[in-house]
Scaffold this motif. Structure first.
Motif, PDB file in Angstrom:
ATOM      1  N   HIS A  68     -54.991  -5.341  -9.516  1.00  0.00           N
ATOM      2  CA  HIS A  68     -55.831  -4.910  -8.404  1.00  0.00           C
ATOM      3  C   HIS A  68     -56.196  -3.444  -8.592  1.00  0.00           C
ATOM      4  O   HIS A  68     -57.358  -3.059  -8.501  1.00  0.00           O
ATOM      5  CB  HIS A  68     -55.074  -5.124  -7.094  1.00  0.00           C
ATOM      6  CG  HIS A  68     -55.932  -5.068  -5.881  1.00  0.00           C
ATOM      7  ND1 HIS A  68     -55.454  -5.329  -4.616  1.00  0.00           N
ATOM      8  CD2 HIS A  68     -57.243  -4.769  -5.717  1.00  0.00           C
ATOM      9  CE1 HIS A  68     -56.425  -5.213  -3.732  1.00  0.00           C
ATOM     10  NE2 HIS A  68     -57.521  -4.865  -4.372  1.00  0.00           N
ATOM     11  N   VAL A  69     -55.170  -2.629  -8.860  1.00  0.00           N
ATOM     12  CA  VAL A  69     -55.325  -1.204  -9.148  1.00  0.00           C
ATOM     13  C   VAL A  69     -54.503  -0.907 -10.397  1.00  0.00           C
ATOM     14  O   VAL A  69     -53.300  -1.172 -10.405  1.00  0.00           O
ATOM     15  CB  VAL A  69     -54.822  -0.338  -7.971  1.00  0.00           C
ATOM     16  CG1 VAL A  69     -54.815   1.141  -8.350  1.00  0.00           C
ATOM     17  CG2 VAL A  69     -55.665  -0.572  -6.714  1.00  0.00           C
ATOM     18  N   VAL A  71     -60.356   0.421  -8.275  1.00  0.00           N
ATOM     19  CA  VAL A  71     -59.952  -0.756  -7.489  1.00  0.00           C
ATOM     20  C   VAL A  71     -60.835  -1.920  -7.924  1.00  0.00           C
ATOM     21  O   VAL A  71     -62.044  -1.913  -7.679  1.00  0.00           O
ATOM     22  CB  VAL A  71     -60.101  -0.516  -5.975  1.00  0.00           C
ATOM     23  CG1 VAL A  71     -59.652  -1.753  -5.195  1.00  0.00           C
ATOM     24  CG2 VAL A  71     -59.311   0.718  -5.535  1.00  0.00           C
ATOM     25  N   SER A 129     -51.348  -1.652  -5.199  1.00  0.00           N
ATOM     26  CA  SER A 129     -52.270  -1.759  -4.062  1.00  0.00           C
ATOM     27  C   SER A 129     -51.574  -2.067  -2.744  1.00  0.00           C
ATOM     28  O   SER A 129     -51.947  -1.506  -1.708  1.00  0.00           O
ATOM     29  CB  SER A 129     -53.348  -2.814  -4.340  1.00  0.00           C
ATOM     30  OG  SER A 129     -52.770  -4.084  -4.603  1.00  0.00           O
ATOM     31  N   GLU A 135     -55.275   2.659   4.803  1.00  0.00           N
ATOM     32  CA  GLU A 135     -56.265   2.704   3.726  1.00  0.00           C
ATOM     33  C   GLU A 135     -57.305   3.793   3.970  1.00  0.00           C
ATOM     34  O   GLU A 135     -57.675   4.531   3.037  1.00  0.00           O
ATOM     35  CB  GLU A 135     -56.955   1.347   3.582  1.00  0.00           C
ATOM     36  CG  GLU A 135     -58.020   1.347   2.495  1.00  0.00           C
ATOM     37  CD  GLU A 135     -58.633  -0.016   2.246  1.00  0.00           C
ATOM     38  OE1 GLU A 135     -59.604  -0.074   1.459  1.00  0.00           O
ATOM     39  OE2 GLU A 135     -58.140  -1.013   2.810  1.00  0.00           O
ATOM     40  N   CYS A 186     -59.122   4.651  -5.015  1.00  0.00           N
ATOM     41  CA  CYS A 186     -58.055   4.631  -4.017  1.00  0.00           C
ATOM     42  C   CYS A 186     -57.320   5.966  -4.002  1.00  0.00           C
ATOM     43  O   CYS A 186     -57.890   7.021  -4.280  1.00  0.00           O
ATOM     44  CB  CYS A 186     -57.112   3.471  -4.293  1.00  0.00           C
ATOM     45  SG  CYS A 186     -56.272   3.587  -5.901  1.00  0.00           S
TER      46      CYS A 186
END
Length: 390
Positions: free
Chosen positions: A160-161, A168, A192, A291, A321
């Protein structure tokens, strides 16, 4: 919902001692998590380990619904595992690969996962194929769709990351492609979960691995695996004990029908309690608020670094992110890390995008990873403590 920063910092003892910008490595735990772990360890010391487990059964069991609620899963789809790598391994090695099966991954894959792909290729005759990046640095959805259309894909596995970059990946779009093709989708959400919203139903992944120690702010030595209810019966874990299966005295066994077929009986019980508390702590703050703040702090740090002569920000993707990576002309990443550590500012060093299958750049990068409890003043402190370029 906004986060009461003063409160969460007061509930984070480490904030009084260091500027902690190594949350992608291991975040500072909150006091409720510390208390939960210490209380259970104390109970073990005073009453015995097995007895403490019986006395604290409700708090131990509360881990499953707490983690499930955080990622949009069902409690029976969650397994407690000692770390994210082991959770990922248990999922990956449960896939019944056959000769010629194709494994699709990305250029930014984590080295441990890349080793497992190679092992599957050597052991089962599977083929590991890397889907290229698009021009924005994300995994190319067009290229992935084309590879899925070719057929023969047993598994799509990606992060995901990535561990070394703020990128991302568009995992919900990947999930749609995999569902349409009828292909298993394994998501490494180690970096993530806890910093950005993760909803397994929206993403459409079949399997997801995560750790406790990073952005979730749980204890080290904890992690979890999500396994979608519908695919659990198709997967046989590579390791099975009396937690994962029921022994038949006649000489056979029956695997559990839920995700706990991936668990072992012996575990860090205090850590399981603490990880459940960490999941509830994050949920109570509101993952959308988390977030929003993490992304804002990350953007603020990138802007500060971009204004600093000789500093190059290395992050990729259109909406990065809280992981911020950079290099400084004339200074190695390890030197920068050590200089900051001497000023009681924690960062780490990351290997650039050749860690798994990508093309490595010439230098390692400094990785500064923010969390919601960090402040603008702490970002200023990091930039102010950087070594000067020649």
């Amino acid at each position: 919902m906004s986060i009461d920063i003063a409160r969460v910092r007061a509930e984070t003892p480490g904030c009084a001692h260091v500027v902690h910008l190594n949350n992608a490595g291991s975040a500072l735990p909150a006091q409720p998590v510390l208390d939960a772990v210490a209380d259970h360890l104390r109970l073990e010391a005073e009453s015995g380990g097995y007895e403490a487990e019986d006395l604290n059964a409700d708090r131990i069991a509360a881990f499953y619904p707490a983690v499930a609620a955080l990622i949009g899963a069902r409690p029976d789809e969650i397994a407690y595992v000692e770390n994210a790598t082991r959770a990922w391994d248990l999922a990956f090695y449960a896939v019944p690969f056959a000769p010629g099966d194709r494994i699709l991954t990305t250029t930014s894959e984590y080295a441990s996962n890349a080793i497992a792909y190679r092992h599957a290729a050597d052991t089962h005759g599977a083929r590991v194929e890397v889907v290229p990046d698009g021009p924005d640095g994300l995994v190319s959805l067009d290229a992935l769709a084309a590879e899925l259309a070719r057929g023969g894909v047993r598994l799509v596995s990606l992060n995901h990351v990535p561990t070394h970059n703020g990128l991302v990946n568009p995992v919900a779009e990947v999930g749609k492609l995999c569902r349409a093709a009828g292909v298993l989708f394994l998501l490494d959400a180690c970096q993530s979960v806890g910093q950005i919203a993760v909803d397994v139903a929206e993403i459409g992944c079949d399997l997801l691995s995560a750790t406790g120690r990073k952005f979730l702010r749980g204890p080290r030595g904890t992690g979890f695996l999500y396994a979608r209810r519908e695919i659990v019966p198709t997967l046989v874990p590579p390791l099975i004990d009396l937690q994962a299966a029921r022994w038949d005295p006649a000489g056979s066994f029956a695997l559990r029908e839920d995700a706990r077929r991936f668990e072992t009986w012996e575990r860090f019980v205090a850590g399981q309690v603490g990880l459940g508390v960490a999941a509830r702590y994050a949920a109570d703050l509101g993952i959308a608020a988390v977030e929003e703040r993490v992304r804002a702090l990350g953007a603020g740090l990138r802007a500060r670094l971009a204004d600093r002569p000789g500093v190059t920000v290395r992050d990729r993707g259109p909406n990065p992110c809280g992981i911020v990576t950079f290099t400084i002309d004339g200074h190695e990443a390890t030197e920068v890390r050590d200089t900051l550590r001497a000023a009681r500012i924690n960062v780490s060093v990351a290997v650039p995008s050749g860690h798994g299958y990508g093309t490595a750049t010439a230098r390692d990068v400094v990785r500064a990873s923010v969390h919601y409890y960090n402040t603008e003043d702490e970002l200023d402190a990091l930039v102010g403590a950087l070594p000067v370029t020649a």
